[in-house]
Enzyme design. Structure first.
Site, PDB file in Angstrom:
ATOM      1  N   TYR A  29      17.991  78.512  39.918  1.00 23.36           N
ATOM      2  CA  TYR A  29      19.076  78.531  39.862  1.00 23.36           C
ATOM      3  C   TYR A  29      19.093  76.344  38.611  1.00 23.36           C
ATOM      4  O   TYR A  29      20.143  76.660  37.663  1.00 23.36           O
ATOM      5  CB  TYR A  29      18.891  78.417  40.789  1.00 23.36           C
ATOM      6  N   SER A  72      24.989  71.220  37.749  1.00 19.20           N
ATOM      7  CA  SER A  72      23.791  70.376  39.050  1.00 19.20           C
ATOM      8  C   SER A  72      23.393  69.221  38.669  1.00 19.20           C
ATOM      9  O   SER A  72      22.516  69.264  37.474  1.00 19.20           O
ATOM     10  CB  SER A  72      23.499  71.958  40.192  1.00 19.20           C
TER      11      SER A  72
END
Ligand code: NAP
Length: 248
Positions: free
Chosen positions: A157, A143
């Site tokens: 995260y 990501s």
């Protein structure tokens, strides 16, 4: 390279788009999912409509016995895996880091990091020429959070995606001479249901003005990048990461 592709988290979002595109490209497709069997079955039907062999397989990527069983089942039913897409991932509700709990961190690390480790290990055990395999490709879905850090949203995260990037570099180098390429894609903000899980279904549209291209991405745009990295067109590319983030 075609053959057998395992897409973890293939039932929705980026994973589902990857399954559909892989079927069109001629792969036999394994649609892995955690809980939504109906969504996975729908993706299987879409793959079969393209003429591909496809099956759905429920397995929590964070559970070792389930991951080993999935790879064994795939081998028995479709043949040895040639491409693994480590796509399954979760995030939690947006909050400051000083409000987060150890239970939340452990869940994110279990799915996003341990899950990717487990699937990569099982793939290498079957693909590596060192173990008598015929080689293959692994594509990890990281990501943009890995370099942005996701302050005030989900630093935990973001940190799991940093681990995925490092896995990509280290494992890529380790198995480079064993017929396996390991790469990663870093999506930016993409129109999927993951943002609703974070508590903000409209997050992509809010963030879009910060994206140089002024829009969120579509799952198919990420899927095309994943399948390019898996393909022989990327034959001299390993241990690296491609941003698919509209310039952000
Ligand atoms: P999504 O729409 O929420 O889909 C998540 C998928 O992962 C579902 O198929 C889900 O299956 C599966 N899954 C969740 N936990 C699992 C587990 N423990 N074991 C197996 N499967 C599991 O997510 P997405 O937005 O497509 O994201 C896919 C990947 O891209 C993730 O790694 C995410 O971190 C990354 N990413 C997304 C964005 C974005 O903006 N969307 C940006 C950067 C990176 P069930 O439906 O059965 O639960």
């Amino acid at each position: 390279m075609t053959g057998v592709i395992v897409v973890t988290g293939g039932s929705r979002g980026i994973g589902a788009a990857t399954c559909r595109l892989a079927a069109e490209a001629g792969y036999a497709v394994v649609v892995n999912y955690a809980s939504d069997g109906a969504a996975a079955a729908a993706v299987v039907e879409q793959c079969r409509a393209s003429g591909a062999a496809a099956l759905a397989h429920r397995c929590d990527v964070a559970v070792e016995s389930e991951v080993v069983e999935m790879f064994d089942t795939v081998e028995a039913e479709l043949g040895v895996v040639t491409v693994l897409v480590n796509n399954a991932g979760i995030l939690h509700r947006q909050m400051r880091f000083d409000e987060t709990t150890v239970e939340r961190w452990r869940e994110a690390i279990d799915v996003n990091v341990v899950g990717a480790f487990l699937c990569a290990r099982e793939a290498v055990r079957r693909m590596s020429t060192r173990h008598g395999g015929a080689g293959g490709a692994i594509v990890n879905v990281s990501s943009a959070a890995a370099y942005l850090g996701s302050p005030n949203e989900y630093v935990d995260y973001a940190a799991t995606k940093g681990a995925v990037d490092t896995l990509t570099i280290g494992l890529g180098k380790e198995v480079a001479a064993e017929g396996i390429r390991v790469n990663a894609v870093r999506p930016g903000v993409v129109h999927t249901e993951i943002h609703a899980r974070g508590g903000e279904p409209g997050r992509v549209d809010r963030v879009a003005p910060q994206v140089p291209m002024q829009r969120g991405g579509q799952p198919a745009e990420v899927a095309r990048t994943i399948l390019w990295l898996a393909s022989d067109d990327a034959s001299y590319i390993t241990a690296t990461t491609v941003n698919c983030s509209g310039g952000r």
